[in-house]
Motif scaffolding. Structure first.
Motif, PDB file in Angstrom:
ATOM      1  N   UNK A  19       0.852  -1.189   0.000  1.00 27.29           N
ATOM      2  CA  UNK A  19       0.000   0.000   0.000  1.00 27.29           C
ATOM      3  C   UNK A  19       0.893   1.246   0.000  1.00 27.29           C
ATOM      4  N   UNK A  20       0.525   2.329  -0.702  1.00 34.93           N
ATOM      5  CA  UNK A  20      -0.597   2.424  -1.638  1.00 34.93           C
ATOM      6  C   UNK A  20      -0.279   1.726  -2.960  1.00 34.93           C
ATOM      7  N   UNK A  21      -1.299   1.083  -3.540  1.00 36.31           N
ATOM      8  CA  UNK A  21      -1.062   0.199  -4.672  1.00 36.31           C
ATOM      9  C   UNK A  21      -0.862   0.878  -6.010  1.00 36.31           C
ATOM     10  N   UNK A  22      -1.404   2.088  -6.174  1.00 33.16           N
ATOM     11  CA  UNK A  22      -1.362   2.756  -7.475  1.00 33.16           C
ATOM     12  C   UNK A  22       0.012   2.851  -8.107  1.00 33.16           C
ATOM     13  N   UNK A  23       1.005   3.394  -7.407  1.00 27.00           N
ATOM     14  CA  UNK A  23       2.342   3.521  -8.004  1.00 27.00           C
ATOM     15  C   UNK A  23       2.947   2.175  -8.392  1.00 27.00           C
ATOM     16  N   UNK A  24       2.665   1.125  -7.618  1.00 31.40           N
ATOM     17  CA  UNK A  24       3.224  -0.200  -7.915  1.00 31.40           C
ATOM     18  C   UNK A  24       2.573  -0.804  -9.162  1.00 31.40           C
ATOM     19  N   UNK A  25       1.249  -0.625  -9.297  1.00 33.13           N
ATOM     20  CA  UNK A  25       0.564  -1.094 -10.509  1.00 33.13           C
ATOM     21  C   UNK A  25       1.107  -0.354 -11.725  1.00 33.13           C
ATOM     22  N   UNK A  26       1.262   0.952 -11.609  1.00 33.67           N
ATOM     23  CA  UNK A  26       1.766   1.782 -12.706  1.00 33.67           C
ATOM     24  C   UNK A  26       3.160   1.322 -13.127  1.00 33.67           C
ATOM     25  N   UNK A  57       4.609  -1.657 -12.610  1.00 35.67           N
ATOM     26  CA  UNK A  57       4.552  -2.994 -13.210  1.00 35.67           C
ATOM     27  C   UNK A  57       3.980  -2.961 -14.623  1.00 35.67           C
ATOM     28  N   UNK A  58       2.977  -2.122 -14.827  1.00 34.04           N
ATOM     29  CA  UNK A  58       2.327  -2.037 -16.136  1.00 34.04           C
ATOM     30  C   UNK A  58       3.315  -1.658 -17.226  1.00 34.04           C
ATOM     31  N   UNK A  59       4.314  -0.848 -16.857  1.00 33.08           N
ATOM     32  CA  UNK A  59       5.307  -0.417 -17.841  1.00 33.08           C
ATOM     33  C   UNK A  59       6.394  -1.461 -18.076  1.00 33.08           C
ATOM     34  N   UNK A  60       6.371  -2.538 -17.286  1.00 30.20           N
ATOM     35  CA  UNK A  60       7.371  -3.598 -17.457  1.00 30.20           C
ATOM     36  C   UNK A  60       6.905  -4.681 -18.420  1.00 30.20           C
ATOM     37  N   UNK A  61       5.598  -4.670 -18.752  1.00 30.73           N
ATOM     38  CA  UNK A  61       5.047  -5.716 -19.626  1.00 30.73           C
ATOM     39  C   UNK A  61       4.828  -5.182 -21.031  1.00 30.73           C
ATOM     40  N   UNK A  63       1.743  -8.469 -16.347  1.00 33.67           N
ATOM     41  CA  UNK A  63       0.735  -8.571 -17.408  1.00 33.67           C
ATOM     42  C   UNK A  63      -0.668  -8.239 -16.875  1.00 33.67           C
ATOM     43  N   UNK A  64      -0.927  -8.630 -15.642  1.00 34.59           N
ATOM     44  CA  UNK A  64      -2.209  -8.292 -15.018  1.00 34.59           C
ATOM     45  C   UNK A  64      -2.294  -6.775 -14.803  1.00 34.59           C
ATOM     46  N   UNK A  65      -1.194  -6.210 -14.297  1.00 36.33           N
ATOM     47  CA  UNK A  65      -1.165  -4.768 -14.051  1.00 36.33           C
ATOM     48  C   UNK A  65      -1.366  -3.986 -15.339  1.00 36.33           C
ATOM     49  N   UNK A  66      -0.705  -4.417 -16.416  1.00 36.15           N
ATOM     50  CA  UNK A  66      -0.841  -3.705 -17.688  1.00 36.15           C
ATOM     51  C   UNK A  66      -2.262  -3.806 -18.228  1.00 36.15           C
ATOM     52  N   UNK A  67      -2.835  -5.012 -18.158  1.00 37.22           N
ATOM     53  CA  UNK A  67      -4.198  -5.187 -18.647  1.00 37.22           C
ATOM     54  C   UNK A  67      -5.191  -4.355 -17.867  1.00 37.22           C
ATOM     55  N   UNK A  68      -5.037  -4.340 -16.555  1.00 40.45           N
ATOM     56  CA  UNK A  68      -5.912  -3.546 -15.694  1.00 40.45           C
ATOM     57  C   UNK A  68      -5.749  -2.060 -15.998  1.00 40.45           C
ATOM     58  N   UNK A  69      -4.500  -1.589 -16.029  1.00 41.64           N
ATOM     59  CA  UNK A  69      -4.265  -0.158 -16.255  1.00 41.64           C
ATOM     60  C   UNK A  69      -4.727   0.272 -17.646  1.00 41.64           C
ATOM     61  N   UNK A  70      -4.497  -0.559 -18.650  1.00 43.72           N
ATOM     62  CA  UNK A  70      -4.958  -0.225 -20.013  1.00 43.72           C
ATOM     63  C   UNK A  70      -6.469   0.006 -20.034  1.00 43.72           C
TER      64      UNK A  70
END
Length: 339
Positions: free
Chosen positions: A180-187, A189-193, A237-244
């Motif tokens: 926590x907070x999760x937003x920066x971590x999702x962001x 990870x999304x750029x790594x896929x 891949x989950x983070x990228x799909x979610x963020x997209x």
């Protein structure tokens, strides 16, 4: 605006204890933020009682530091602005009572500011606001499209019907065992896929409203099904799909609204506007549209008192005043102050 409007602002709506001094609604003289992220991370989110205790410990210190950093005395101020709501009621009350005590002791007017109005007015600290404008507000508790025809005019033309974008980010991060907070971590990870898992988009046709609960459930179901089959879940891949999915819906609806209302400017506001994927998508989309787009620097996207001071300064010069009976308003609605 008049030459002299010096406002002390206080923000304690959630887990940041903040004080700032703003001149003329556009100049930051000082800006102090005491964050609780380290202590709240242990619990995987904000615990209201613990947040309130931290505010009690820090509020006097941050006000004193804001004055010291600005090299000002209380008699140099014109008003005190404070977040009235929405937020955690215990946290709000600490900031409000500190503001009331300070205002009473120094004979200053007090102004209650809506937290989201503050996020919107963070943009006034870096760029002149041109009307009509459209604000995309994206935070942990709010996802809204707000039309402004002039200073102090707020018309909510779209809002979330369930989870806010930031709330969905934090819940998905928890599913992926991210801190926590999760937003920066999702962001990140999304750029790594290079490619993401395909998740649904909730378009809610013919509406500017948003819905992210179904998307959150789709992520949870995907992980559950993969675990049941013994297959590997790749967090990036989950983070990228979610963020997209989130970014495409937010961008598409904001562009459509900007066209329909023929706005001169589009701004983003709130903690999720710090998201690199969202910022990039909005910048590219509005560059194609030929509509100026602005978003505050990262330190003014997350909760801070400078944004409350910016909004409070415009309210002060518009003649808005509150009194010492002000109370915390955790469910406060965003209403125009120029009516």
């Amino acid at each position: 605006m008049e030459n002299q409007s010096i406002v002390l602002a206080i923000e304690t709506s959630c887990d940041e204890t903040a004080a700032s001094i703003i001149r003329n609604g556009s100049e930051i003289i000082s800006n102090v933020v005491s964050s609780q992220i380290e202590s709240q991370t242990r619990f995987g989110g904000v615990v209201p009682e613990i947040a309130s205790r931290h505010h009690v410990e820090k509020i006097t210190l941050v006000i004193e530091k804001a004055l010291k950093d600005a090299n000002l005395e209380p008699q140099d101020l014109d008003a005190v602005a404070v977040t009235e709501g929405p937020g955690l009621v215990g946290a709000l009350l600490i900031g409000i009572n500190a503001a009331k005590a300070f205002a009473f002791a120094n004979g200053l007017p007090i102004i209650g500011v809506h937290h989201i109005a503050g996020h919107i007015y963070a943009n006034a600290l870096v760029q002149k606001m041109e009307f009509p404008l459209l604000a995309l507000v994206v935070s942990g508790g709010h996802t809204e499209l707000v039309l402004m025809k002039e200073h102090g005019h707020f018309e909510v033309i779209g809002e979330t019907r369930d989870d806010a974008a930031g709330e969905a980010y934090d819940k998905v991060a928890r599913v992926l065992n991210l801190p926590y907070p999760g937003g920066p971590h999702i962001d990140r990870l999304a750029h790594e896929a290079s490619e993401g898992v395909e998740f649904p988009r909730a378009w809610l046709d013919d509406s500017y409203d948003f819905s992210f609960s179904g998307l959150k459930s789709a992520v949870i179901n995907y992980k559950h099904n993969m675990d049941q089959r013994g297959e590997e879940v790749v967090p990036a891949k989950v983070a990228k799909g979610f963020q997209d999915s989130v970014v495409e819906v937010l961008t598409t609806k904001t562009v459509r609204a900007a066209r329909e209302y023929k706005v001169k400017q589009v701004i983003a506001a709130g903690g999720v506007s710090a998201n690199k994927g969202l910022r990039s998508s909005l910048e590219q989309a509005f560059a194609k549209e030929g509509i100026p787009f602005y978003v505050p620097p990262l330190n003014l996207c997350t909760d801070n008192a400078a944004m409350i001071g910016a909004a409070g300064s415009y309210m002060y010069l518009a003649g808005v005043r509150d009194n010492l009976s002000m109370n915390g308003n955790p469910g406060m609605e965003l209403k125009s102050w120029n009516q």
